[in-house]
Design an enzyme around this catalytic site. Structure first.
Site, PDB file in Angstrom:
ATOM      1  N   ASP A 400       0.857  -1.191   0.000  1.00  0.00           N
ATOM      2  CA  ASP A 400       0.000   0.000   0.000  1.00  0.00           C
ATOM      3  C   ASP A 400       0.895   1.243   0.000  1.00  0.00           C
ATOM      4  O   ASP A 400       1.857   1.310   0.767  1.00  0.00           O
ATOM      5  CB  ASP A 400      -0.916   0.000   1.219  1.00  0.00           C
ATOM      6  CG  ASP A 400      -1.956   1.106   1.144  1.00  0.00           C
ATOM      7  OD1 ASP A 400      -1.654   2.226   1.608  1.00  0.00           O
ATOM      8  OD2 ASP A 400      -3.051   0.867   0.603  1.00  0.00           O
ATOM      9  N   ILE A 401       0.567   2.200  -0.856  1.00  0.00           N
ATOM     10  CA  ILE A 401       1.342   3.455  -0.904  1.00  0.00           C
ATOM     11  C   ILE A 401       0.918   4.347   0.263  1.00  0.00           C
ATOM     12  O   ILE A 401      -0.274   4.639   0.430  1.00  0.00           O
ATOM     13  CB  ILE A 401       1.125   4.193  -2.237  1.00  0.00           C
ATOM     14  CG1 ILE A 401       1.578   3.317  -3.405  1.00  0.00           C
ATOM     15  CG2 ILE A 401       1.884   5.520  -2.251  1.00  0.00           C
ATOM     16  CD1 ILE A 401       1.347   3.940  -4.769  1.00  0.00           C
ATOM     17  N   GLU A 443      -4.555   2.237  -4.730  1.00  0.00           N
ATOM     18  CA  GLU A 443      -3.124   2.320  -4.497  1.00  0.00           C
ATOM     19  C   GLU A 443      -2.568   1.039  -3.857  1.00  0.00           C
ATOM     20  O   GLU A 443      -1.459   1.042  -3.339  1.00  0.00           O
ATOM     21  CB  GLU A 443      -2.800   3.522  -3.603  1.00  0.00           C
ATOM     22  CG  GLU A 443      -3.272   3.432  -2.153  1.00  0.00           C
ATOM     23  CD  GLU A 443      -4.669   3.986  -1.961  1.00  0.00           C
ATOM     24  OE1 GLU A 443      -4.997   4.396  -0.851  1.00  0.00           O
ATOM     25  OE2 GLU A 443      -5.452   3.991  -2.941  1.00  0.00           O
TER      26      GLU A 443
END
Length: 532
Positions: A400-401, A443
Site C-alpha cells: 500500500d502506498i 493504491e
C-alpha cells in the site's frame, strides 16, 4: 457487456485525406521554396544596405572630423598671434563652432587654462589640466584626436587638439575642442536621423573597442571588443555579416572603418525584421491556394463516395452486428462491379456466424490492469486458485502506498497515476520470472512470489520498500510504501486466508508507523539479507 470495435477511417475519408495531403504537400513545397528564396534575398539586401550605409557614415564622419580639426587649427593660429586671448573674441569663436564642440579650452605649455568657453564647464581660467590626454597634447605638440576618457569634470569626453605656436615658431600650448559623449554632441546630431522604427540603429566604437556613440546612452563607454563585428572593423576591415551582439541580440550588421580617427561605424538591423514579410508571403500564398484546395476537395469527396459506397454498406452492417442491440439476421446483398467487394461480402457472411463466439472469448482474455500493465484482480484470483490447488509453495506480498490520498490532493491525479506506474516498474524490477505482480485496487498492489517462504518474500518486499524510498519518483519528493507478507501453506491454505493474513500484516505496518514490511505473525523486517 457489448464487444466494442474501435472505428477506423472510412475509405471515403481516406481518399479525401490523400487528396488534401497531396495538395498540402505541393503547397508546402511551394511555400518553403518561396520563403527560402525571399529569406535569402531579404538577408542579402539588409547586409548589403547596412554595409553601404556604414561606409557612407564613415565617409561623413571623416569629413566631419577633418572640418573639426581644421576649425581647431584655425583657432590655434589666432591664439598664436597674441600673448593673451581676448575673452569676447574667444566666446565668438566658440559660438561659431557650437555645432561641432561642446566646449573649447586654450592651455599653455604648462597646461594652465588661459581661455575657455563656455564658462560653466567645471573648470576656470588659471586651473591646470591634469588628464593624460592634455599631457599628450603638450608632449606631441601636434594635432591629434584622443581616445575617450573621463575628465576632471566627470564628463566622458573626446579631445580634438591643435598646437599653438607664436610668430617665431615657439610652442605656446594647445587649443582643445571637446565632445561630451554622454550629452547631445556633434556625433549624435549627425547620427540621430539614422534610428528606424524597425529596430535598426548605428553605433560607433573607438580603436580600443569602447562605444563612443549609441542610441542607448547607458552603453556609452562600455567595451564590446568581444563582438566579432567590432573585431573586424578594428582590424581596418569593412563588410557585413549576421552577428549575435554582446547582449544576445541577433542582427544583420554592416561595418566600416574610419581611418582618420581609427573609429569603427556599425549599422545593424535586428534579424526579426524579416519575419513579417515572410509571414505576409505565406498568407498570400495560402489565400491564393484556398479556392483550388476547396475545389479539389469537393471533387475528391465525390469520387471517394462513388468508390466507397458498397464498402460503407458492409461496414455499417458490421458495426450494427457487433454493437447494435437488435442485431441483423442477414448480410445485405452487395452488388458491385469490384471483385474485391464481392469477395469481402462473402467473407462477412461467413465471419458473422462465428462473431459472437469470438467476441466472448476475447472478453474473457482481458486480465491486465490498463494503467500499470500489471495483472488485474481477475488474473490474481485465477492464479491464486491454481497455485493452492496444485500446492505450489508461494508467498503473498500486499503493498500500500503511504498517504497516497495526499499525493493526489497535492499534485493531482495525473501525477498520482505516474506514481502508481513508477511503483509498478519497481515491482517488476525486484521480481523474478514466474512471480506475478498485480494491482489489487486503487493504491494497493501485490506480488505473488513463487516457490518462496515468508522470509525470502520479506527480503523481496524490503528491497522494494528501499527502492521506492530512495529512487526519484514523478512528484520529486520521497514516497514510501508499507507491506505485509503471508506464505502458503504456513499462514493459510486458501486464497482467502492468505489474503487476510497478508492484509493483517500490512495493517500492522500501517499502524506501526508506515514505510516498513511486516511478516504475518512476526515483527517488522529490519534489513534486506542476501537471498533470492
Amino acid at each position: 457487456m457489448k464487444y466494442l470495435i474501435q472505428k477506423g477511417f472510412t475509405l471515403r475519408f481516406t481518399i479525401s485525406l490523400l487528396v488534401i495531403i497531396a495538395i498540402l504537400l505541393t503547397m508546402l513545397t511551394s511555400i518553403t521554396s518561396a520563403v527560402q528564396v525571399n529569406r535569402a534575398t531579404l538577408i542579402g539586401n539588409y547586409l548589403q544596405n547596412n554595409e553601404q550605409y556604414a561606409k557612407k557614415l564613415a565617409s561623413n564622419t571623416n569629413e566631419l572630423l577633418v572640418t573639426m580639426q581644421q576649425n581647431i587649427n584655425a583657432i590655434a593660429k589666432i591664439s598664436g598671434r597674441s600673448q593673451e586671448m581676448d575673452a569676447q573674441l574667444f566666446d565668438d569663436l566658440f559660438q561659431e563652432n557650437t555645432q561641432y564642440f561642446n566646449s573649447i579650452v586654450v592651455a599653455d605649455a604648462d597646461r594652465i587654462v588661459r581661455a575657455l568657453s563656455p564658462h560653466t564647464i567645471g573648470i576656470e581660467v588659471g586651473d591646470q589640466l591634469t588628464s593624460a590626454q592634455s599631457k599628450m597634447a603638450v608632449s606631441l605638440k601636434a594635432p591629434f584626436i584622443s581616445n575617450p576618457y573621463r575628465a576632471t569634470t566627470g564628463r566622458y569626453i573626446i579631445l580634438i587638439s591643435a598646437p599653438i605656436v607664436d610668430a617665431s615658431g615657439a610652442y605656446q600650448g594647445f587649443v582643445g575642442g571637446t565632445i561630451y559623449l554622454e550629452d547631445k554632441n556633434v556625433l549624435s546630431t549627425m547620427l540621430k536621423e539614422h534610428f528606424f522604427g524597425n529596430g535598426s540603429y548605428v553605433y560607433v566604437v573607438e580603436k580600443n573597442g569602447a562605444i563612443i556613440f549609441h542610441p542607448d546612452k547607458q552603453r556609452i563607454g562600455k567595451s564590446v571588443i568581444s563582438n566579432p563585428v567590432v573585431k573586424n572593423v578594428l582590424m581596418k576591415k569593412s563588410g557585413s555579416q549576421r552577428v549575435t551582439n554582446s547582449e544576445g541580440g541577433q542582427f544583420f550588421a554592416g561595418y566600416a572603418y574610419e581611418p582618420s580617427s581609427s573609429w569603427g561605424i556599425i549599422s545593424q538591423t535586428p534579424t526579426s525584421v524579416i519575419d513579417k514579410p515572410l509571414h505576409d508571403l505565406i498568407k498570400r500564398v495560402l489565400l491564393a491556394s484556398l479556392p483550388f484546395l476547396l475545389l479539389i476537395l469537393i471533387l475528391g469527396w465525390w469520387v471517394a463516395s462513388r468508390i466507397a459506397k458498397p464498402l460503407n454498406t458492409l461496414a455499417q452492417f458490421s458495426d450494427q452486428a457487433t454493437l447494435g442491440s437488435a442485431r441483423p439476421q442477414n448480410v445485405p446483398d452487395i452488388k458491385s462491379a469490384y471483385y474485391e467487394v464481392r469477395l469481402l461480402s462473402q467473407s462477412v457472411k461467413i465471419a458473422f456466424q462465428h462473431l459472437n463466439q469470438d467476441l466472448t472469448q476475447l472478453r474473457n482474455e482481458a486480465g491486465v490492469d490498463e494503467l500499470t500493465g500489471l495483472a488485474n484482480r481477475r488474473t490474481l484470483d485465477t492464479v491464486l486458485q491454481q497455485w493452492t490447488e496444485y500446492h505450489v509453495p508461494f508467498a503473498v506480498i500486499l503493498i500500500d502506498i503511504d498517504h497516497f490520498k495526499g499525493v493526489n490532493d497535492t499534485y493531482g491525479h495525473v501525477l498520482g497515476d505516474q506514481v502508481l506506474k513508477h511503483l509498478a516498474q519497481l515491482m517488476r524490477n525486484v521480481s523474478l520470472e514466474g512471480d506475478l505482480c498485480f494491482r489489487y485496487g486503487g493504491e494497493e498492489f501485490g506480488i505473488l512470489v513463487q516457490r518462496s517462504g515468508p522470509r525470502e518474500a520479506g527480503v523481496v518486499a524490503e528491497r522494494l520498500r528501499k527502492e521506492m524510498e530512495r529512487t526519484v519518483n514523478p512528484i520529486g519528493v520521497p514516497v514510501t510504501i508499507s507491506a505485509g507478507v503471508a506464505a502458503y501453506p504456513e499462514h493459510g491454505r486458501s486464497p482467502r486466508d492468505l489474503i487476510l493474513k497478508a492484509d493483517e500484516a500490512l495493517y500492522r505496518s500501517k499502524t506501526g508507523g508506515r514505510n516498513r514490511v511486516t511478516l504475518s505473525g512476526e515483527a517488522e523486517v529490519k534489513q534486506v539479507r542476501s537471498g533470492r
